[in-house]
Design an enzyme around this catalytic site. Structure first.
Site, PDB file in Angstrom:
ATOM      1  N   HIS A 131     -37.019   4.524 -10.844  1.00 27.93           N
ATOM      2  CA  HIS A 131     -35.827   3.665 -10.805  1.00 27.93           C
ATOM      3  C   HIS A 131     -36.163   2.180 -10.705  1.00 27.93           C
ATOM      4  O   HIS A 131     -35.432   1.401 -10.102  1.00 27.93           O
ATOM      5  CB  HIS A 131     -34.912   4.071  -9.637  1.00 27.93           C
ATOM      6  CG  HIS A 131     -33.462   3.765  -9.911  1.00 27.93           C
ATOM      7  ND1 HIS A 131     -32.485   3.849  -8.953  1.00 27.93           N
ATOM      8  CD2 HIS A 131     -32.823   3.367 -11.049  1.00 27.93           C
ATOM      9  CE1 HIS A 131     -31.305   3.529  -9.469  1.00 27.93           C
ATOM     10  NE2 HIS A 131     -31.490   3.232 -10.740  1.00 27.93           N
ATOM     11  N   CYS A 160     -30.668   1.772  -4.163  1.00 28.88           N
ATOM     12  CA  CYS A 160     -31.975   2.357  -4.496  1.00 28.88           C
ATOM     13  C   CYS A 160     -32.965   1.364  -5.086  1.00 28.88           C
ATOM     14  O   CYS A 160     -34.054   1.156  -4.546  1.00 28.88           O
ATOM     15  CB  CYS A 160     -31.774   3.509  -5.482  1.00 28.88           C
ATOM     16  SG  CYS A 160     -30.564   4.726  -4.964  1.00 28.88           S
TER      17      CYS A 160
END
Length: 620
Positions: free
Chosen positions: A128, A72
């Protein structure tokens, strides 16, 4: 006469819409999280219907050789910066919940570039990319607004996030800009993010173009105690899937697909669709097993998320826009996720000489729009000197060594997604919200072309015949495993580097290292040259001060003073009247005691902008 008058009114309407349309197109990016290559219908699976995503893909361009990073954080960083993770120190794993680091602040990213050129910029969903200091968060990185969460995941309903390897750290993670939003508890994340996107579109001032970065949680798993979550009514639609975990995953994907339809429909309602670019991608491959398993399928590709194999890197991608000159086709041109920064800037008409220096990304717009050859001939899968694995691609050839998981995710998972129990419903695609909006737009553009002396294109909505052809072209087929395969053609990258011809062998079954030594040496040299340019990984050790227990059970930018003050004020505001009176009384008592002590002892002590419960007292 009445017909001519009606036609005249229609032309005035068309002219008015054109006058309202800004020159720069709206750019809408929808990112699925950990969605597998075979979890969309247009790649050949019948198991999970994705009518809205499929309609977008069939009407646009299916990017069948689109590569991302395998995790990610690196993927999102590469997307936003236009650089390989090795060139920004983000090549090793992801940013874990209590780690104090993030995407480097000296990098200029997509929203900053577009905002300088008149775009309204919005981030929704997952970040993130760092939050330990507020300067790393979305609204300090070029986004006008952010509605979502900072971490890599959270619970779909409670929005609590557990530390991946620090399970004792648990905190709430849902925000509107810098403010914690407690009103979302109990509401499904995919629905919340969709509602926010639709609201922003409906309220958008169309005199300015929009850049929307819609980073869904779905279909990533939630926390380990309840990883797969979807509304019951959605799960019930997939009773034909025997595996209960795969059944819930299908419902999560279905909710994501409905979100795509709602966004496209909102753009149509707002008269923004006719000047929009819509990109749908997955950030990396699915995780069928192991940590954060979501039971997605990368079939027929080898490997998973967090692997050097195609299953981790070759991912779902489709783009639609009326600006595409040759739509309704499958592109097999090589493309990397870092290419989107220069490509979007090209679409937006920016001066390309003003872009950040040393980009790894390339402008792919001509290749996407007109089907010309790709300027990209090579890319880096990753180079991780901590876990001692990596890989590069040049032309059809792929070179890999080592393993991110010590060989645990180096096999093939899943099946082709076909069964007698379900079928591919093309009618469902043609009547989806996405197809309805696109067909309506195309129909009106056909009318304009009909009465134009210089029609721009031969536009037409997709039909069943074309859908079948495009789906066949986008489906990857590989030969079954050979039980008599020679040992020298098997690959164990923990023992020695492997070489594959991805065009001939997309499933990475035949290792050609022993038969093509010259190619192997050339790619080893290429990998070495890239390795020389790599920055050290920016990962930092866990900071215990990040523990949400110290911050009203909330994940915050724990090294930013103003965040600290806000949380402390929130703690006070949540107390009862009696509690506040007791605290005030205690504080007054402490002040009196301090005054007495100060009078006795003339020494002064400095105060810091960190809370008292975080001060580390030394043992004397």
């Amino acid at each position: 006469m009445e017909y001519l008058w009606s036609f005249y009114i229609f032309l005035l309407f068309v002219v008015k819409v054109c006058e309202m349309t800004p020159e720069k197109p709206n750019i809408i990016v929808i990112i699925a999280d950990d969605m597998g290559f075979n979890d969309v219908g247009f790649h050949g699976s019948d198991e999970i219907p994705t009518p809205n995503v499929d309609a977008l893909a069939y009407n646009g361009v299916i990017l069948n050789s689109h590569y991302t990073q395998a995790l990610c954080t690196p993927s999102r960083a590469s997307f936003l910066t236009g650089k390989y993770p090795i060139h920004i120190g983000m090549q090793h794993l992801v940013i874990l919940e209590p780690e104090p680091w993030g995407m480097p602040l000296n990098e200029t990213i997509i929203p900053q570039l577009l905002k300088k050129n008149g775009y309204s910029t919005h981030a929704i969903g997952k970040w993130h990319l760092g939050f330990f200091e507020k300067e790393y968060t979305p609204t300090f990185r070029g986004f006008d607004t952010h509605y979502g969460y900072y971490q890599g995941l959270h619970d779909y309903y409670t929005h609590m996030t557990y530390g991946t390897y620090s399970h004792e750290m648990v905190g709430y993670d849902m925000r509107r800009n810098l403010e914690v939003d407690y009103n979302t508890k109990g509401k499904y994340s995919t629905t919340l993010f969709t509602q926010e996107a639709v609201r922003l579109i409906h309220e958008h001032d169309t005199t300015n173009p929009m850049f929307m970065y819609m980073a869904h949680l779905a279909p990533h798993s939630g926390n380990a105690d309840n990883p797969l979550q979807a509304p019951d009514e959605e799960i019930a639609q997939f009773a034909h899937i025997k595996d209960p975990e795969r059944r819930i995953y299908a419902a999560m994907v279905s909710m994501l697909d409905k979100s795509v339809g709602a966004i496209v429909g909102a753009l149509r309602d707002k008269q923004m669709l006719q000047n929009s670019v819509i990109l749908f991608i997955s950030d990396n491959g699915a995780q069928p097993m192991g940590i954060h398993a979501n039971h997605g399928s990368n079939y027929p590709l080898r490997g998973t998320k967090n692997s050097i194999w195609e299953g981790g890197h070759r991912n779902i991608a489709a783009i639609w826009s009326p600006l595409i000159k040759k739509p309704q086709r499958v592109s097999n041109q090589l493309m990397h996720i870092s290419d989107w920064l220069p490509t979007f800037c090209s679409i937006a008409g920016l001066n390309m000489t003003t872009l950040p220096k040393n980009l790894d990304g390339m402008d792919m717009w001509d290749s996407i729009s007109m089907g010309t050859g790709s300027p990209r001939t090579e890319f880096v899968y990753n180079i991780d000197d901590i876990f001692k694995y990596g890989g590069v691609r040049q032309g059809d050839w792929k070179y890999i060594y080592g393993s991110a998981t010590q060989g645990q995710m180096d096999i093939w998972y899943g099946n082709n997604g076909t069964s007698e129990e379900y079928f591919y419903d093309i009618e469902q695609i043609l009547t989806s919200k996405t197809a309805t909006a696109l067909t309506g737009l195309i129909t009106y553009e056909q009318i304009q072309d009909k009465y134009s002396k210089n029609p721009t294109r031969n536009l037409k909505p997709v039909d069943k015949t074309l859908i079948k052809k495009l789906r066949k072209d986008a489906t990857i087929k590989c030969a079954p495993p050979d039980p008599d395969q020679l040992e020298e053609t098997k690959c164990n990258p923990l023992q020695s580097p492997c070489l594959f011809n991805i065009r001939d062998d997309p499933c990475e079954r035949i290792n050609l290292a022993s038969t093509r030594p010259n190619v192997l040496r050339n790619l080893e040299y290429l990998n070495l040259e890239y390795r020389k340019t790599a920055l050290p990984p920016g990962n930092k050790p866990v900071d215990p001060n990040a523990d949400p227990l110290l911050w009203n059970n909330t994940w915050v930018s724990w090294r930013s003073c103003d965040s600290i003050l806000k949380i402390k004020l929130m703690e006070v505001s949540s107390l009862s009247s009696m509690g506040i009176i007791l605290i005030v009384g205690a504080c007054l008592l402490i002040i009196v005691m301090i005054a007495i002590l100060a009078k006795v002892n003339k020494s002064k002590r400095k105060t810091e902008c960190i809370p008292r419960d975080l001060l580390v007292q030394e043992n004397v």
